[in-house]
Design an enzyme around this catalytic site. Structure first.
Site: not given
Lengths: 271, 790
Positions: B71, B134, B155-156, B287
């Site tokens: 990953h 994902h 966020r990237d 998460q």
């Protein structure tokens, strides 16, 4: 009051997210639009420095508990008194989508006998869940809502809704009487209609959330506090309209502009 | 076990003795610590510690595990692959990054370097774009998996100092009517996964206030055990705010949510196959999302970016702090010191290694020159976001990690980012497939209705409406066109207030072509993405690749991956469309077998003036209808064959050089304002595309199948439903037909019919009627199947 001297306060909380397009609409009309975090307003308590108060759309504090409920409680606690004073001066207070939810949760709407200590109506979960789709809302007010005097009577405004909780309902045992009251006091300003201008009569998707009596927006008895679910700021420019390509080139402005223009004209004339 | 001992420090911390560790010892260490490292990698790590003459710590080994996971390090795409046609030294380098050197696109501002690719929008402003997968988390916990997938890719974009303005979501599920009794243990029903994934994406995107403007929802039996969730994000970045200038002494500032036990070993889990135990074992790897936290971070970061107060930035995603902290230090040739006891925690009893690798969401890492620290911290305080100064960047080339004053790990960044190169071999053989013998149907109209009702073609309105598509007021061409909500080919956005220059975002994906031939699958989906982009007015296109593949340790899966990568290079070069970013997800295997080889291509084009954008709905009765491109008997992998339960063998091929010329001419016609509508031909071919244009525009359409340019004599059903590449339908006003035909020159095109007032779709061949269906019936069929999916 001159247009360029009008100060519009757009308050935001964590999760507010329709602020940019709302600011853009007001600025395009030549007024001063101020986007301020509510925490700063809580500290400065300077609401009366502004001429118009706007609660934009979004998901304030994630809309946990109930849409708008957390932010409403916070405001009630921190600037409840100042908000009441602002409303009493007759200055416009506008809630769009989450902002409408906030005005209901703070008790300013419908405000039959002034601000109510707890919410009198609800913007409940939609009949078909969260929906982002274009709807048509018709101005059915008779003139009590000064903010809307610049919107021709019977005018249909096409603009999107984007919410999961916007089904306007009233307590079952009071619904009929209160509906009459909304009409009597000229508080019922926007209803969802079909493409031909007839009322949706509860039919989905023209009435996108199952709202009682196709109610999209209401004002207070004094006519200066206004809330509605659809987003005219997303229909402000011609290139945002859903079928602008039919014309080849977009018009300069879309259906939503008439609303914002009306707000500004009202303040110009009244103050 | 005796090789793992409790360290003398007054908190949970272990030392690991690697001296003379045998293979069996290494395996036992890995399994005790939950590491996904291979034996080769463990030996490599052991040898390093033997040279340094010291024991390893739990935190150090966990760092290697995270950093070297598939990953995080993409070792398959970086490794050496022996194929029957020769050795490939790095798929990424050979087939993707090489295009930049070969095409030399001066408008590529930063590619394959950072969290996202950045290309020019104007001279001063860049567009950042990234698409992530994902899949594994979404298979275990669909809502949380999908939501955090979207949160991660946003966020990237934040992680290159950009302001996110739009999202894309491409989702692949098993059939919603999959029989429950066929589901193996540990596999959740597609209907459950579908509901959760769609809700998760909607919840995150809507709450954070970024519109989802483009996407696709794809169904195939092979996705039943391997749900695929692609989440993408696009942002705007004034180029002078793209600052990457970290210096020794700059503060390491962690901002955002608190760190907890959610998302421990997420990347290790993402780099392994799903089994029936995954639910039990890997749940903590998924998460928990909190979109409002990220909304607050986004606001503060915009201000930090506008004021140019930071010197570097990255998101905390896969691998947690371990990856974020070490990667930034390494990429600037620096070292770093970090104090983990300063991190705000959700659970008070976390061990240092857990804090270090937790993938708790909504966290970003900033490098801030000490002089700017107070201002940056106060900007985050204004938005009610917590900040922690973890430590500082140093000149040492080492990452030294402290907890309560004790060193709990010391890593040499040079060796951490120099994993042993993977060496693998491939052995791909074309599957033995035959063309099916389907009798020519009497009623082509009922076939059309069946196609419109098929899951892959039917309206995805049910999904799309759960996402806000137009918050921010920049969506000029929306995913659903007009009041009838037809399927637009691409979204067009107007990102700048003071410019009409816009962007077009589109995608290409196919669930079946890859089962026949991965090369032509890749070629086809690239063409589809480009074609979709062109049909709204996009050009100067950048591409992103996202592979979802089976376990690359199997030679056939890897062989297919090499073929598909090769196609990316060949087709990208022919079209002059470089790849600017990408992300792969391998190990998509479940008790039902490997995922169907899937490549998502995302295309980002420029629309010089959004007022000239074109939509797919028919505009005016009397206008002419043209088809551009050649129709061939290429029905392998088509929806038409699938309707008959067949796959076939004749997968569509591609002539990119010819198409590129036709697309450029079409762009020119659009700029001149003579294209009234344009729609790409893909799933369901000509028949479906024509029906969609008609019912979206609420205008009738009549065309003659005999006028369609075909490569050879073709059956009516094949001509109508072939999925050959390079084809589009174009509506042109009668008065502009001459100009249009002159412009198209020697490109293959044909005038096949015209727009009618009468709301009916009529298809004929030389005057003989083949189809005559009222639009209400067509749109009714198209809108039915996904109604009330939950």
């Amino acid at each position: 009051m001159k247009r360029e001297e009008i100060d519009v306060l757009l308050m935001r909380a964590p999760g507010t997210n329709c602020d940019l397009e709302t600011v853009r609409a007001f600025r395009d009309l030549g007024v001063r639009a101020h986007l301020v975090h509510s925490q700063r307003v809580f500290k400065e308590k300077n609401l009366l420095d502004y001429d118009v108060l706007v609660f934009p759309g979004g998901f304030s504090y994630g809309d946990y508990v109930r849409s708008g409920a957390i932010w409403a409680k916070e405001m009630e606690y921190r600037i409840g008194k100042e908000m009441g004073e602002f409303v009493d001066t007759g200055r416009p207070v506008i809630g769009i989508c989450n902002g409408f939810q906030v005005l209901v949760e703070t008790g300013f709407l419908p405000g039959f006998e002034g601000r109510s200590p707890e919410p009198q109506v609800a913007l409940a979960n939609n009949s078909h869940g969260y929906q982002n789709r274009w709807v048509r809302m018709k101005n059915i007010g008779k003139g009590n809502c000064g903010i809307l005097r610049g919107v021709p009577k019977g005018q249909v405004i096409a603009c999107p809704v984007a919410h999961g909780e916007g089904r306007f309902i009233m307590p079952q045992d009071k619904a009929e009487a209160w509906l009459e009251r909304l009409y009597d006091q000229d508080q019922l300003v926007f209803r969802y209609v079909k493409g031909d201008g007839d009322y949706a009569e509860g039919s989905w998707p023209e009435n996108p959330n199952g709202a009682y009596h196709d109610i999209a927006g209401i004002c207070n008895p004094e006519g200066n506090v206004l809330g509605f679910m659809p987003h005219p700021e997303r229909a402000y420019f011609g290139y945002l309209m859903p079928e602008w390509t039919k014309k080849g080139r977009p018009d300069e402005y879309g259906d939503g502009r008439v609303f914002f223009e009306s707000v500004v004209r009202y303040v110009e004339a009244r103050f | 076990m005796t090789r793992i001992t409790i360290s003398p420090h007054p908190f949970e911390h272990h030392e690991v003795d690697l001296l003379n560790a045998s293979d069996a010892d290494l395996k036992e260490i890995a399994s005790t610590l939950g590491l996904g490292l291979s034996l080769d990698e463990l030996r490599h790590i052991r040898d390093g510690y033997v040279v340094r003459e010291r024991k390893a710590t739990d935190l150090e080994l966990q760092t290697y595990d995270q950093t070297w996971s598939e990953h995080c390090s993409h070792k398959t795409f970086g490794g050496i692959i022996h194929t029957p046609e020769g050795t490939v030294d790095g798929l990424l380098k050979t087939y993707f990054m090489s295009l930049i050197d070969e095409l030399e696109p001066e408008w590529c501002y930063s590619v394959f370097e950072d969290n996202a690719g950045i290309v020019d929008l104007t001279d001063d402003v860049g567009i950042a774009i990234k698409v992530e997968t994902h899949n594994h988390p979404s298979a275990i916990e669909p809502f949380g998996g999908a939501a955090t997938g979207l949160g991660g890719v946003i966020r990237d974009i934040l992680g290159v100092w950009a302001d996110p303005i739009a999202c894309t979501d491409v989702l692949c599920f098993g059939p919603l009517d999959y029989p429950y009794e066929k589901l193996p243990e540990g596999v959740k029903h597609p209907r459950y996964i579908f509901g959760g994934v769609v809700d998760g994406i909607g919840s995150y995107g809507n709450s954070i206030g970024i519109p989802t403007v483009n996407g696709a929802t794809v169904f195939h039996e092979n996705y039943t055990g391997n749900v695929v969730v692609y989440a993408g994000c696009v942002g705007v970045i004034p180029k002078d705010q793209y600052i990457r200038d970290v210096k020794p002494g700059d503060c390491v500032l962690l901002v955002g949510g608190r760190t907890g036990r959610d998302g421990i070993h997420g990347v290790t889990f993402a780099s392994a196959e799903l089994t029936e135990e995954s639910e039990e074992v890997s749940r903590p790897a998924v998460q928990i999302a909190n979109p409002i936290e990220e909304e607050k971070i986004k606001r503060a970061l915009k201000e930090v970016s506008d004021r140019k107060l930071g010197s570097g930035i990255t998101d905390i995603g896969g691998g947690g702090l371990s990856c974020g902290v070490c990667e930034t230090a390494d990429s600037y040739g620096l070292g770093v010191e970090a104090h983990l006891d300063r991190v705000s925690l959700k659970a008070m009893d976390m061990a240092p290694w857990e804090i270090w690798i937790s993938e708790s969401q909504e966290r970003m890492l900033l490098a801030v020159p000490p002089g700017n620290l107070d201002e940056v911290v106060s900007l985050f305080e204004d938005e009610q976001v917590e900040t922690t100064v973890l430590g500082e960047y140093t000149e040492t080339g080492l990452a030294v990690i402290y907890y309560k004053g004790h060193v709990v790990g010391e890593l040499d960044l040079g060796s951490l980012f120099d994993p042993p190169k993977l060496i693998r071999t491939t052995n791909w053989a074309p599957p033995v497939l035959e063309e099916p013998n389907i009798p020519e149907p009497d009623d082509l109209g009922s076939v059309l209705l069946s196609l419109l009702k098929s899951y892959n073609i039917a309206s995805k309105e049910k999904v799309i409406r759960r996402y806000d598509q137009e918050v921010k007021g920049q969506t000029v061409v929306k995913p659903l066109q007009g009041w009838n909500a037809g399927p637009n080919d691409a979204a067009v956005l107007k990102p700048l207030e003071d410019s009409w220059r816009g962007i077009a975002i589109s995608s290409g994906i196919n669930p079946r072509f890859g089962l026949i031939d991965p090369y032509w699958m890749a070629a086809s989906v690239i063409d589809e993405a480009i074609r979709n982009n062109v049909s709204v007015g996009g050009r100067r296109i950048s591409l992103l690749d996202n592979f979802t593949w089976g376990n690359p340790e199997y030679e056939d899966r890897l062989g297919g991956l090499v073929l598909a990568s090769r196609a990316c290079h060949d087709v990208g070069k022919a079209y002059g469309t470089p790849f600017v970013s990408g992300k792969d997800s391998l190990y998509n295997e479940s008790p039902l077998g490997p995922v169907t080889p899937t490549l998502l291509i995302t295309a980002l084009g420029i629309v010089p003036d959004i007022r000239k954008a074109v939509t797919m709905d028919l505009k005016e009765a009397g206008n002419a209808l043209y088809i551009v491109g050649v129709t061939k008997p290429e029905l392998g992998g088509s929806e038409y064959y699938a309707l008959h339960g067949e796959l076939g063998a004749s997968v569509p091929k591609l002539e990119p050089e010819k198409n590129a010329v036709a697309y450029a001419r079409l762009n020119e016609a659009m700029d001149r304002g003579i294209v009234r509508a344009c729609h790409d031909l893909s799933d369901g071919g000509l028949g479906v595309a024509a029906a969609e244009m008609a019912f979206t525009g609420d205008l009738g359409l009549e065309f003659d199948l005999s006028k369609v340019s075909t490569s050879e004599e073709m059956r009516d059903d094949f001509a109508l439903y072939s999925e050959s590449n390079g084809r589009l339908l174009v509506e042109v006003s009668e008065k502009d037909c001459g100009e249009f035909e002159a412009l198209m020159g020697d490109s293959v095109f044909a005038r096949i019919g015209s727009v009618k007032v009468d709301k009916t779709l009529r298809v004929e061949r030389n005057g003989e009627p083949l189809i005559e269906i009222p639009l209400t019936k067509l749109i009714g069929a198209w809108k039915t199947p996904l109604e009330d999916p939950r």
